[in-house]
Enzyme design. Structure first.
Site, short mmCIF file in Angstrom:
data_model
loop_
_atom_site.label_atom_id
_atom_site.label_comp_id
_atom_site.label_asym_id
_atom_site.label_seq_id
_atom_site.Cartn_x
_atom_site.Cartn_y
_atom_site.Cartn_z
N ARG A 41 0.82 -1.20 0.00
CA ARG A 41 0.00 0.00 0.00
C ARG A 41 0.86 1.26 0.00
O ARG A 41 1.58 1.52 0.94
CB ARG A 41 -0.95 -0.01 1.21
CG ARG A 41 -1.94 -1.16 1.11
CD ARG A 41 -2.75 -1.36 2.38
NE ARG A 41 -3.54 -2.57 2.26
CZ ARG A 41 -4.87 -2.58 2.19
NH1 ARG A 41 -5.54 -1.46 2.24
NH2 ARG A 41 -5.52 -3.72 2.08
N SER A 157 -22.36 -14.38 10.81
CA SER A 157 -21.83 -13.23 10.07
C SER A 157 -21.83 -13.45 8.57
O SER A 157 -21.46 -14.53 8.09
CB SER A 157 -20.40 -12.97 10.57
OG SER A 157 -19.77 -11.96 9.85
N SER A 209 -19.13 -2.26 0.99
CA SER A 209 -18.33 -1.23 0.31
C SER A 209 -17.45 -1.75 -0.81
O SER A 209 -17.08 -0.99 -1.69
CB SER A 209 -17.46 -0.50 1.34
OG SER A 209 -16.55 -1.39 1.96
N LYS A 268 -18.11 9.54 6.57
CA LYS A 268 -18.35 9.36 5.14
C LYS A 268 -19.47 10.30 4.67
O LYS A 268 -19.20 11.43 4.30
CB LYS A 268 -18.65 7.89 4.86
CG LYS A 268 -17.46 6.99 5.15
CD LYS A 268 -17.75 5.53 4.88
CE LYS A 268 -16.50 4.67 4.99
NZ LYS A 268 -15.88 4.65 6.32
N THR A 297 -10.66 4.79 26.02
CA THR A 297 -10.25 5.63 24.89
C THR A 297 -10.61 7.08 25.16
O THR A 297 -11.75 7.39 25.52
CB THR A 297 -10.94 5.16 23.59
OG1 THR A 297 -10.58 3.81 23.31
CG2 THR A 297 -10.51 6.03 22.42
#
Length: 419
Positions: A41, A157, A209, A268, A297
């Site tokens: 990448r 799933s 996607s 998005k 977090t």
């Protein structure tokens, strides 16, 4: 330009010796093979321009300053560059500072976090919502927490589910079954073979996607209810773009109250940052109270929450933008068809041109950028299966007719040269 492949260091194959481990050679070899396969990448440093989007500026490997048009951004409705969203971000930053400076439990919950969660719950017609720093973390935390809380829970799933879903299920430690993509018959076979007394969660996406396919949500919910399973839908590529008020595919079908847990993103369609879940109060409270990914977090800045809230508000009120965007997608696909370009058929906004070879996919992307000023990243393994490498084209509200025509002609030329 075609990227050169480095030479593998001599002796790299013998990485682990009898007395010591050559860590550097091991890592070098892994990266070398990734590049050899065409799956490495490369990150293009995009100098994004709010004024000129989707056009942007960058510096190539020779140090030359260039410009290109972005055809792979997820900022579908261009809300990241909306003046009111930017103004809200700036205003609250000056009032509240650049960061939250704490976890949600320790000073990191502000009036802006609470306002955003109330808006998200209202958007999805749910009792409650929980805001995370990203939709990946939201999926990872929600699924792993639910799987650990529910005794002997089983996760079912879809095979094309996102990596965040896969990791969330894996982290839960639950027994897992994978059903063939959008295959209701296979799903029912799995559900029918499970004990009725076992807690079960059926996990799927509304829009996938990397294929652009849309889930049969109504039928999936019906099957889950038949076998007393919870339903969990990832709507990240649908929120903002579908439904009368931008709440996603589930909303467009009038199934808000039928689905148990919704995962969404603000990065998005809404053009900001952050992810969330929306569900009934007790489900959200369990994840809030037991989810490590939430508890430990640091929360996103108050200004980000406020900007996201403004974006949702604007898109809820703008009833014309979603039909206009869909019409633009239809026009774009007609332009591609007129140039003889084939793409995967689907009813979503995501346009997939299959290449089927990682090296060719990389070459096509490089050539489009270097010679035509068109930026579109290759989608290679492990994002898709080997042999399913593709170009994932995403249109924005700022792409004009001239952009579409130029893109189609350029892509046709490059495909003819490389494939």
């Amino acid at each position: 330009m075609e990227r050169a492949l480095e030479t593998l260091p001599s002796g790299s194959k013998e990485i682990i010796g009898l007395k010591s481990v050559d860590y550097n050679s091991y890592f070098t070899t892994k990266i070398f093979h990734l590049k050899e396969e065409g799956n490495y990448r490369y990150f293009l440093e995009v100098n994004k321009s709010a004024q000129h989007f989707p056009k942007f500026y960058y510096e190539n490997e020779l140090g030359e300053k260039k410009s290109a048009v972005n055809w792979c951004s997820n900022d579908y409705l261009c809300m990241s560059i909306h003046e009111e969203v930017i103004s809200k971000l700036s205003f609250v930053s000056h009032k509240s500072g650049a960061g939250s400076s704490g976890t949600r439990n320790i000073s990191g919950t502000t009036i802006h976090h609470r306002e955003l969660e109330n808006t998200l719950a209202d958007l999805h017609k749910k009792e409650s919502a929980l805001f995370f720093s990203g939709a990946y973390l939201a999926n990872l935390t929600a699924l792993s927490t639910l799987g650990k809380i529910l005794p002997d829970c089983v996760m079912i799933s879809d095979e094309q589910n996102h990596a965040s879903i896969i990791e969330g299920i894996k982290a839960s430690g639950c027994e897992k079954y994978v059903f063939r993509h959008n295959n209701l018959e296979h799903l029912e076979q799995i559900l029918a073979d499970l004990s009725p007394s076992l807690p079960k969660i059926v996990v799927f996406e509304s829009i996938y996607s990397m294929s652009g396919s849309v889930a049969p949500i109504k039928e999936l919910i019906k099957l889950a209810k038949k076998y007393n399973a919870l339903t969990y839908v990832d709507e990240v590529h649908a929120v903002g773009l579908y439904g009368d008020d931008g709440a996603g595919i589930t909303s467009s079908l009038g199934l808000d109250h039928e689905i148990d847990i919704i995962n969404g993103t603000l990065a998005k369609g809404f053009g900001v940052i952050g992810g969330y879940i929306a569900a009934q109060k007790n489900i959200v409270d369990v994840i809030r109270s037991f989810g490590s990914g939430f508890i430990f977090t640091t929360s996103l800045p108050p200004a980000v929450c406020s900007a996201a809230n403004k974006s949702i508000e604007l898109l809820r009120d703008n009833k014309r933008i979603r039909p206009a965007y869909q019409n633009k997608i239809k026009r774009f696909r007609l332009v591609l068809t007129n140039e003889g370009l084939s793409f995967a058929p689907n009813t979503s906004h995501i346009t997939i041109v299959t290449v089927g070879d990682s090296l060719k996919c990389r070459k096509i992307s490089d050539k489009l950028l270097d010679e035509y000023g068109i930026y579109i990243q290759p989608i290679n393994y492990p994002t898709v299966k080997r042999g399913e490498e593709c170009l994932r084209i995403t249109l924005s509200m700022r792409h004009e007719e001239s952009d579409m025509l130029y893109f189609a002609k350029s892509l046709k030329q490059v495909l003819n040269e490389i494939i």
